[in-house]
Design an enzyme around this catalytic site. Sequence first.
Site, mmCIF file in Angstrom:
data_model
loop_
_atom_site.group_PDB
_atom_site.id
_atom_site.type_symbol
_atom_site.label_atom_id
_atom_site.label_comp_id
_atom_site.label_asym_id
_atom_site.label_seq_id
_atom_site.Cartn_x
_atom_site.Cartn_y
_atom_site.Cartn_z
ATOM 1 N N THR A 1 45.588 12.056 64.199
ATOM 2 C CA THR A 1 45.907 11.052 63.383
ATOM 3 C C THR A 1 47.221 11.962 62.552
ATOM 4 O O THR A 1 47.665 12.839 63.506
ATOM 5 C CB THR A 1 45.455 10.658 62.142
ATOM 6 O OG1 THR A 1 45.014 12.014 61.329
ATOM 7 C CG2 THR A 1 43.885 10.337 62.296
ATOM 8 N N ASP A 2 48.070 11.314 62.507
ATOM 9 C CA ASP A 2 49.291 12.420 61.881
ATOM 10 C C ASP A 2 49.259 13.432 61.266
ATOM 11 O O ASP A 2 49.141 14.084 60.824
ATOM 12 C CB ASP A 2 50.353 11.268 61.411
ATOM 13 C CG ASP A 2 50.534 10.110 61.849
ATOM 14 O OD1 ASP A 2 50.681 10.501 63.514
ATOM 15 O OD2 ASP A 2 51.730 9.404 61.542
ATOM 16 N N CYS A 3 48.375 12.840 59.927
ATOM 17 C CA CYS A 3 47.902 14.229 58.912
ATOM 18 C C CYS A 3 46.189 14.889 59.921
ATOM 19 O O CYS A 3 46.323 16.293 59.402
ATOM 20 C CB CYS A 3 47.059 13.570 57.784
ATOM 21 S SG CYS A 3 46.581 12.329 58.249
ATOM 22 N N TYR A 4 45.966 14.514 60.915
ATOM 23 C CA TYR A 4 44.354 15.303 61.056
ATOM 24 C C TYR A 4 45.132 15.144 62.900
ATOM 25 O O TYR A 4 44.491 14.623 64.083
ATOM 26 C CB TYR A 4 43.172 15.161 61.300
ATOM 27 C CG TYR A 4 42.684 14.995 59.820
ATOM 28 C CD1 TYR A 4 43.066 16.560 59.440
ATOM 29 C CD2 TYR A 4 43.005 13.933 59.091
ATOM 30 C CE1 TYR A 4 41.797 16.161 57.657
ATOM 31 C CE2 TYR A 4 42.559 13.456 57.624
ATOM 32 C CZ TYR A 4 42.357 14.800 57.808
ATOM 33 O OH TYR A 4 41.606 15.215 55.521
#
Lengths: 135, 401
Positions: free
Chosen positions: B138-141
């Site tokens: 994901t964008d954050c992970y």
Amino acid sequence: MVANKYVLRFSSALVDQPVIYHLVKDYDLVINILKADINPHQEGYVVLELSGDSENYNRGLEYLKSTGVDVAPLSGTIFWNKDRCLQCGACTSFCPTGALKMDLQDRLVDFDGSKCIVCESCLDVCMARAVEVRF
Amino acid sequence: MTVERTIAEINEKVKQGKAVVVTAEEIIDIVKEKGVKRAAQEIDVVTTGTFGTMCSSGAFLNFGHSKPRIKMNKANLNGVPAYAGIAAVDAYIGATALPESDPENRIHPGKFLYGGGHVIEDLVAGKKVKLEASGYGTDCYPRRHLETWITLQDINEAILFNPRNAYQNYGVAVNTSNKTIYTYMGVLKPRMGNASYSTSGQLSPLLNDPYYRTIGIGTRVFLGGGIGYVAWHGTQHNPSVARGENGVPTTGAGTLALIGDLKQMSPNWLRGVSFLGYGASLAVGIGVPIPILNEEILVSTAVTDAEIYTTVVDYSSAYPERKPEVLGKVSYAELRSGVIKLQGKDVPTTPLSSYAKAREIAQILKEWISNGSFLLTEPVQLLPSVEAGIELKSIEIRNNS
């Protein structure tokens, strides 16, 4: 000449059959019983050394297997790992010779190698896998 | 004058090192010798213990974050899948989980040599455990995969949380069929060749407090060699079963959900186990202290194996098919003698939980309380008892058609 040690395990239905008589009479084998526990209407075992000329020996073995007796070569030794043992005692109700035994007072399991016939009945019933066979 | 004490009063004595603590086995002779009244006056706490396979066990782990971060949606520990459907680096490793590569029962009976219970034992033993995790990114992970080795010390939290432990009594398993069967009650020989039983009987926690008068949410206990707590009543907690005149259930009844810090625990009291043809699991050591608040509670703790009965069930048919038939009733004294009589036949008994280890746990807990290092807790709420009217539900098979 061939000579080997075997563990024969008899179901309760087989103990009244004269299996060893036939081995001697029909196949001319020399039998040396090392350890045995056979009782009417109960399962039992015999540890014996079988010897004879190779043809008779092989035919004798075939006969033994055809009777339904469980035939296993006596090999290896059983090693009981006391540290892995959970002391539940489940093995003691599968051990036919009382080599694995539980003291009814302290309820601790102990193993007496001199009584063991290496039938391996204990191996897979031990949930902790604390018994192993070593060759 | 009848005895009435509070947990606060008992704790005052514990702090001063003056509390009188005995095990659930020792109390039996004390009551016989001194009588209920005197024993209740003298004794403050009775300790119990049990050590056996408890499948409804597992641990929540927080691994800490990697750089770059990953949101794990799959996490394997030594090849055993942990449930990762919670936050990014949290997972739950269940006792009966098996590696995807395990042959299971394809070659029957399977051996199940390594599973979630063994992972927990290895972690507690301080061994390095291989963590393999993957996520979808994901964008954050952004990270999608990682492979590394962890130890219990390396990770943030490790919380043992067992939804159902310490079953209050349990049935005896036999096999009336003509072939050997492989069950969670162990290997059962044909034609009632053996009878498997579990529970530590007169030492078992809930058999010593049959109506849950002292045990409840927040009760501090011995768990896996460390300190744990009763989190809730366990799953399938069923106080409504048949009971003897002494109030002791004659079949599986109450259960405990337990929680504790895995980092304090020991591989002596958390052990991976393998049941032939059934699966892998975890043997858990548990000890519960019972405060002697009054004579009635004391009487319950003095129960003996001869007074605790359980029912015999055929695991070749009645159990799997959920038929109600029982083959008989036996006491733990009979079971522990090594042979029971069933339908005229002598049947050797196969113990599955360790009485010797249960005894050891009760002794350890007794020492902890006696030396002032373990204080009793007041339960926040007692477990539901008979009055709760709990009825155990079952799955109804509904067809779409």
